[in-house]
Scaffold this active site. Sequence first.
Site, PDB file in Angstrom:
ATOM      1  N   SER A  85     -12.114 -14.852   6.327  1.00 15.21           N
ATOM      2  CA  SER A  85     -11.138 -14.339   5.350  1.00 15.21           C
ATOM      3  C   SER A  85      -9.863 -15.171   5.432  1.00 15.21           C
ATOM      4  O   SER A  85      -9.544 -15.735   6.490  1.00 15.21           O
ATOM      5  CB  SER A  85     -10.789 -12.892   5.682  1.00 15.21           C
ATOM      6  OG  SER A  85      -9.613 -12.495   5.002  1.00 15.21           O
ATOM      7  N   TYR A 141      -8.201  -6.868  11.694  1.00 14.46           N
ATOM      8  CA  TYR A 141      -9.044  -7.688  10.814  1.00 14.46           C
ATOM      9  C   TYR A 141      -8.748  -9.185  11.022  1.00 14.46           C
ATOM     10  O   TYR A 141      -9.664 -10.003  11.106  1.00 14.46           O
ATOM     11  CB  TYR A 141      -8.750  -7.266   9.378  1.00 14.46           C
ATOM     12  CG  TYR A 141      -9.679  -7.769   8.312  1.00 14.46           C
ATOM     13  CD1 TYR A 141     -10.867  -7.095   8.010  1.00 14.46           C
ATOM     14  CD2 TYR A 141      -9.362  -8.899   7.562  1.00 14.46           C
ATOM     15  CE1 TYR A 141     -11.697  -7.543   6.998  1.00 14.46           C
ATOM     16  CE2 TYR A 141     -10.187  -9.350   6.540  1.00 14.46           C
ATOM     17  CZ  TYR A 141     -11.356  -8.666   6.264  1.00 14.46           C
ATOM     18  OH  TYR A 141     -12.175  -9.106   5.250  1.00 14.46           O
TER      19      TYR A 141
HETATM   20  N1  CAA Z   1       1.417  -8.975   2.075  1.00 12.68           N
HETATM   21  C1  CAA Z   1       2.734  -8.842   1.765  1.00 12.68           C
HETATM   22  N2  CAA Z   1       3.469  -7.716   2.036  1.00 12.68           N
HETATM   23  C2  CAA Z   1       2.821  -6.697   2.629  1.00 12.68           C
HETATM   24  C3  CAA Z   1       1.456  -6.762   2.991  1.00 12.68           C
HETATM   25  C4  CAA Z   1       0.751  -7.967   2.677  1.00 12.68           C
HETATM   26  N3  CAA Z   1      -0.545  -8.139   3.005  1.00 12.68           N
HETATM   27  N4  CAA Z   1       1.110  -5.603   3.592  1.00 12.68           N
HETATM   28  C5  CAA Z   1       2.223  -4.840   3.621  1.00 12.68           C
HETATM   29  N5  CAA Z   1       3.251  -5.487   3.032  1.00 12.68           N
HETATM   30  C6  CAA Z   1       4.616  -4.992   2.892  1.00 12.68           C
HETATM   31  C7  CAA Z   1       4.769  -3.848   1.906  1.00 12.68           C
HETATM   32  O1  CAA Z   1       4.901  -4.301   0.565  1.00 12.68           O
HETATM   33  C8  CAA Z   1       6.042  -3.174   2.421  1.00 12.68           C
HETATM   34  O2  CAA Z   1       7.171  -3.949   2.046  1.00 12.68           O
HETATM   35  P1  CAA Z   1       8.624  -3.265   1.828  1.00 12.68           P
HETATM   36  O3  CAA Z   1       8.953  -2.584   3.129  1.00 12.68           O
HETATM   37  O4  CAA Z   1       9.491  -4.410   1.488  1.00 12.68           O
HETATM   38  O5  CAA Z   1       8.429  -2.290   0.690  1.00 12.68           O
HETATM   39  C9  CAA Z   1       5.892  -3.318   3.935  1.00 12.68           C
HETATM   40  O6  CAA Z   1       4.978  -4.408   4.133  1.00 12.68           O
HETATM   41  C10 CAA Z   1       5.297  -2.077   4.592  1.00 12.68           C
HETATM   42  O7  CAA Z   1       4.123  -1.729   3.902  1.00 12.68           O
HETATM   43  P2  CAA Z   1       3.863  -0.257   3.331  1.00 12.68           P
HETATM   44  O8  CAA Z   1       5.142   0.355   2.829  1.00 12.68           O
HETATM   45  O9  CAA Z   1       2.726  -0.354   2.363  1.00 12.68           O
HETATM   46  O10 CAA Z   1       3.465   0.485   4.675  1.00 12.68           O
HETATM   47  P3  CAA Z   1       2.341   1.592   4.880  1.00 12.68           P
HETATM   48  O11 CAA Z   1       2.426   1.990   6.304  1.00 12.68           O
HETATM   49  O12 CAA Z   1       2.440   2.638   3.833  1.00 12.68           O
HETATM   50  O13 CAA Z   1       0.956   0.813   4.627  1.00 12.68           O
HETATM   51  C11 CAA Z   1      -0.626  -0.958   4.858  1.00 12.68           C
HETATM   52  C12 CAA Z   1       0.620  -0.280   5.432  1.00 12.68           C
HETATM   53  C13 CAA Z   1      -1.826   0.009   4.905  1.00 12.68           C
HETATM   54  C14 CAA Z   1      -0.913  -2.163   5.748  1.00 12.68           C
HETATM   55  C15 CAA Z   1      -0.385  -1.384   3.396  1.00 12.68           C
HETATM   56  O14 CAA Z   1       0.843  -2.087   3.294  1.00 12.68           O
HETATM   57  C16 CAA Z   1      -1.471  -2.317   2.871  1.00 12.68           C
HETATM   58  O15 CAA Z   1      -2.513  -1.853   2.442  1.00 12.68           O
HETATM   59  N6  CAA Z   1      -1.226  -3.638   2.900  1.00 12.68           N
HETATM   60  C17 CAA Z   1      -2.206  -4.609   2.439  1.00 12.68           C
HETATM   61  C18 CAA Z   1      -3.034  -5.091   3.595  1.00 12.68           C
HETATM   62  C19 CAA Z   1      -4.027  -6.101   3.081  1.00 12.68           C
HETATM   63  O16 CAA Z   1      -3.662  -7.161   2.605  1.00 12.68           O
HETATM   64  N7  CAA Z   1      -5.315  -5.781   3.182  1.00 12.68           N
HETATM   65  C20 CAA Z   1      -6.366  -6.617   2.692  1.00 12.68           C
HETATM   66  C21 CAA Z   1      -7.567  -5.740   2.399  1.00 12.68           C
HETATM   67  S1  CAA Z   1      -8.866  -6.621   1.564  1.00 12.68           S
HETATM   68  C22 CAA Z   1      -9.493  -7.607   2.736  1.00 12.68           C
HETATM   69  O17 CAA Z   1      -9.262  -7.479   3.900  1.00 12.68           O
HETATM   70  C23 CAA Z   1     -10.417  -8.688   2.242  1.00 12.68           C
HETATM   71  C24 CAA Z   1      -9.895 -10.007   2.634  1.00 12.68           C
HETATM   72  O18 CAA Z   1     -10.576 -10.704   3.309  1.00 12.68           O
HETATM   73  C25 CAA Z   1      -8.572 -10.478   2.147  1.00 12.68           C
END
Ligand code: CAA
Length: 244
Positions: free
Chosen positions: A142, A154
């Site tokens: 990934s 991950y």
């Molecule tokens: N890239 C950029 N910014 C991110 C981020 C990312 N991957 N993940 C979190 N952030 C940021 C949020 O936008 C937020 O910013 P602000 O404080 O400026 O608003 C800050 O980090 C905190 O995040 P949350 O407010 O969303 O915090 P939470 O505790 O409610 O949730 C989380 C945390 C579950 C990690 C959620 O942020 C999330 O789902 N992030 C995405 C994670 C991600 O990229 N997962 C990929 C899944 S698909 C996959 O894994 C396939 C692959 O191979 C790519």
Amino acid sequence: MNIKDSSVVITGAGNGLGKKTALDLSLAGARVFAADLNEKALKELHDESGCKIKYCVCDVSNEKSVQALFSEACDVDILINNAGITRDGLMIKVKDGETKVMPLSDFMSVINVNLTGVFLCAREAAKIMAGKKHGLIINISSVSRAGNMGQTNYSAAKAGVDAMTVTWSKELARYNIRCAAIAPGYIGTEMVKAINPVVLEKIVNQMPLKRLGEPEEISKTVKFIIENDFVNGRILEIDGGLRI
Ligand code: CAA
């Protein structure tokens, strides 16, 4: 290596990238054996392939379950280690004076499936491939391998997968087994669509192409690796130009 008439075992084939790749390889004439935890999804895949794709329920993090998969599949020319889960969360989050942490169970379950599972499947497949001096292992890594906010577990697993890919490309070449990996970016699967839309928009905005990838753009890369016998030990980044 030819796709046609090759025996392919693909894990996590019940949905997403695994399902698309299984169907595309089957259409191209491969004998596909699909593994997943979800039996209903496997049965649907079997039906959708016109009953061509065989299947077996398997928990890749369980040694006995993986051994049973490979004794049922019998033959394997190509293994696609695609099964993976997410348990996303920040390692710590301090809000309103409270500190939340990523539970150890969320860290370990991702390591067990996404790292140990890849090791177990590759080990069993490599035993069969070494016996016939012919084989290919494709690991699905990934873009998060480089470290991604919210994916301590991950990212650690995928970085480990990359290291195993290089190791096996060196160790297994003597048995005429190649090993390579694909590091997809954000592809429009259920896994990615489950991300909080505000966060996902932020991520898409970092991509030069400003769009999610298509599952077919990954299955085409799988086909390229199969057919190009000089691809070995490399991680192909198919992420629309995103670098996290
Ligand atoms: N890239 C950029 N910014 C991110 C981020 C990312 N991957 N993940 C979190 N952030 C940021 C949020 O936008 C937020 O910013 P602000 O404080 O400026 O608003 C800050 O980090 C905190 O995040 P949350 O407010 O969303 O915090 P939470 O505790 O409610 O949730 C989380 C945390 C579950 C990690 C959620 O942020 C999330 O789902 N992030 C995405 C994670 C991600 O990229 N997962 C990929 C899944 S698909 C996959 O894994 C396939 C692959 O191979 C790519």
